[in-house]
Design an enzyme around this catalytic site. Structure first.
Site, short mmCIF file in Angstrom:
data_model
loop_
_atom_site.label_atom_id
_atom_site.label_comp_id
_atom_site.label_asym_id
_atom_site.label_seq_id
_atom_site.Cartn_x
_atom_site.Cartn_y
_atom_site.Cartn_z
N LYS A 1 0.84 -1.21 0.00
CA LYS A 1 0.00 0.00 0.00
C LYS A 1 0.86 1.24 0.00
CE LYS A 1 -2.56 1.37 3.63
NZ LYS A 1 -2.18 2.81 3.80
N GLU B 1 -9.89 7.30 2.38
CA GLU B 1 -9.96 7.64 3.80
C GLU B 1 -10.54 9.04 4.02
OE1 GLU B 1 -7.43 7.65 7.97
OE2 GLU B 1 -6.51 6.87 6.14
#
Length: 263
Positions: free
Chosen positions: A113, A181
């Site tokens: 990631k 997010e």
């Protein structure tokens, strides 16, 4: 393992089944999470805060993440494991990012990631063209928290265009999945509809293709005020395993996140 991870996420998205993800840092919880039905385990740089006691994620080292990836892989031999690239391990050059990503893959990660949008697209493309599956991370970027002015919702008003561009650039660069997010739920729903890579939301509403939470947050173990996008699944559970199962089921059936958990 890498190709299986991408295929699994795409299959779940195409079937309309939500993807349930939680962070994991050790073999014991890795085993418990897979038994509870989690679709993937994220060895996040959140370990800097929940394990090391730091105020943010910026001091986490690549060796820290690699160590915890190995622990999680030991407890979950067949799991999809996402390994976080810490701050400073991928921004210098694509070549340096590749060398560091290889270390996490060797430790047992299925996917790595990377935080960042448009500016990191050349690096993501460099990695994906060389066999490293990448989970992109756009919206609020914990590693960029000082530059973003704190832990604030991203993508409201005029800044929504920048988040769209970040997400699209990650898709075009070959990212196989994407964390969204703390962006407005309406924007997250739009991106989840139009992007091919499955989206994993945290504080971005229920219309993402999946959800992720920090393990300690959803077990009610984190210090300080509860974050809006977090639910304490231990509150109504008789055991940790019951709480983990309840989280997975709540994600799968769309009960979590609820409206009060979104922005």
């Amino acid at each position: 393992m890498q190709h299986n991870a991408f295929s699994k996420f795409l299959k779940l998205k195409s079937a309309g089944e939500k993807i349930a993800v939680l962070t994991a840092y050790d073999a014991t919880f890795a085993h418990l999470l897979t038994e509870a039905g989690a679709d993937a385990l994220l060895v996040g740089d959140s370990l800097g805060m929940v394990l090391q006691g730091a105020p943010d994620t910026l001091a986490v080292r690549l060796s820290d993440v690699a160590y915890h990836v190995r622990c999680v892989r030991s407890g979950a031999p067949d799991a999809v494991i996402i390994g976080d690239m810490p701050f400073g391990t991928f921004q210098i050059s694509p070549e340096r990012a590749f060398a560091n990503a290889v270390k996490l893959m060797a430790a047992g990660a299925s996917i790595i990631k990377i935080e960042g949008g448009l500016t990191m697209a050349p690096t993501v493309r460099f990695l994906t063209e060389r066999g490293i599956p990448v989970c992109a991370h756009v919206g609020l970027l914990p590693q960029w928290v000082r530059a973003q002015g704190g832990y604030k919702v991203q993508g409201r008003g005029d800044t929504a265009t920048a988040v769209r561009e970040d997400a699209l650039s990650m898709e075009q660069a070959g990212a196989v999945t994407m964390v969204l997010e703390m962006i407005p739920a309406v924007l997250a729903a739009e991106l989840s509809t139009h992007l091919q890579p499955p989206t994993i939301g945290i504080g971005s509403g229920r219309d993402c293709d999946g959800q992720v939470l920090v393990l300690h947050d959803m077990l009610g173990l984190s210090a300080g005020a509860r974050k809006r996008f977090v639910k304490n699944f231990m509150a109504d559970a008789e055991s940790v395993q019951d709480a983990l199962i309840a989280y997975v089921q709540a994600v799968k059936n769309g009960d979590f996140p609820a409206a009060e958990n979104a922005f």
